[in-house]
Design an enzyme around this catalytic site. Structure first.
Site, PDB file in Angstrom:
ATOM      1  N   ASN A   8       0.804  -1.216   0.000  1.00  0.00           N
ATOM      2  CA  ASN A   8       0.000   0.000   0.000  1.00  0.00           C
ATOM      3  C   ASN A   8       0.843   1.275   0.000  1.00  0.00           C
ATOM      4  OD1 ASN A   8       0.914  -0.292   2.591  1.00  0.00           O
ATOM      5  ND2 ASN A   8      -1.007   0.215   3.580  1.00  0.00           N
ATOM      6  N   CYS A   9       2.133   1.154  -0.254  1.00  0.00           N
ATOM      7  CA  CYS A   9       3.041   2.306  -0.307  1.00  0.00           C
ATOM      8  C   CYS A   9       3.051   2.865  -1.732  1.00  0.00           C
ATOM      9  CB  CYS A   9       4.440   1.861   0.110  1.00  0.00           C
ATOM     10  SG  CYS A   9       5.740   3.063  -0.212  1.00  0.00           S
ATOM     11  N   ASP A  10       2.697   4.143  -1.877  1.00  0.00           N
ATOM     12  CA  ASP A  10       2.644   4.759  -3.209  1.00  0.00           C
ATOM     13  C   ASP A  10       3.989   4.690  -3.919  1.00  0.00           C
ATOM     14  OD1 ASP A  10      -0.027   5.380  -2.959  1.00  0.00           O
ATOM     15  OD2 ASP A  10       0.341   7.427  -2.264  1.00  0.00           O
TER      16      ASP A  10
END
Length: 111
Positions: A8-10
């Site tokens: 979920n890390c951009d």
């Protein structure tokens, strides 16, 4: 090519998307879901030192002073989301983060 990060890390998503578009096959390791092998943490810390610990993270801010003063590798093993990411490994080389220099290293000769 192996990439350690958070799903979920951009920044990690951007890195994976760009690497795949450049033709790299990605073996993705989600540090929260899959964990990070102790031997990998040792290698990463040997390569990057204190830069491996993300001291701007909410996890870091939630730690006590005693925890922060402890062994960084043990701290990362206990709190894998503290690791700066992504860590990318290919051809025996490691990079940390997804800055312009890292992008140039992995993308320029592979497009």
């Amino acid at each position: 090519m192996r990439v350690w990060g958070l799903k979920n890390c951009d920044t990690c998503r951007k890195a994976v998307k760009a690497l795949e578009a450049a033709g790299h096959g990605i073996d993705y390791v989600d540090v929260r879901a899959d964990g990070v092998h102790g031997g990998d943490l040792e290698r990463f810390f040997a390569a990057f030192g204190e830069a491996l610990v993300n001291k701007r993270s909410t996890t870091w801010r939630g730690l006590s002073d005693a925890e922060r003063a402890g062994d960084p590798v043990q701290l990362l093993a206990a709190h894998p989301t503290l690791m700066k990411r992504p860590v990318i490994e290919a051809d025996g080389q490691l990079t940390l983060g997804w800055d312009a220099k890292t992008q140039a290293k992995w993308l320029e000769n592979h497009a």
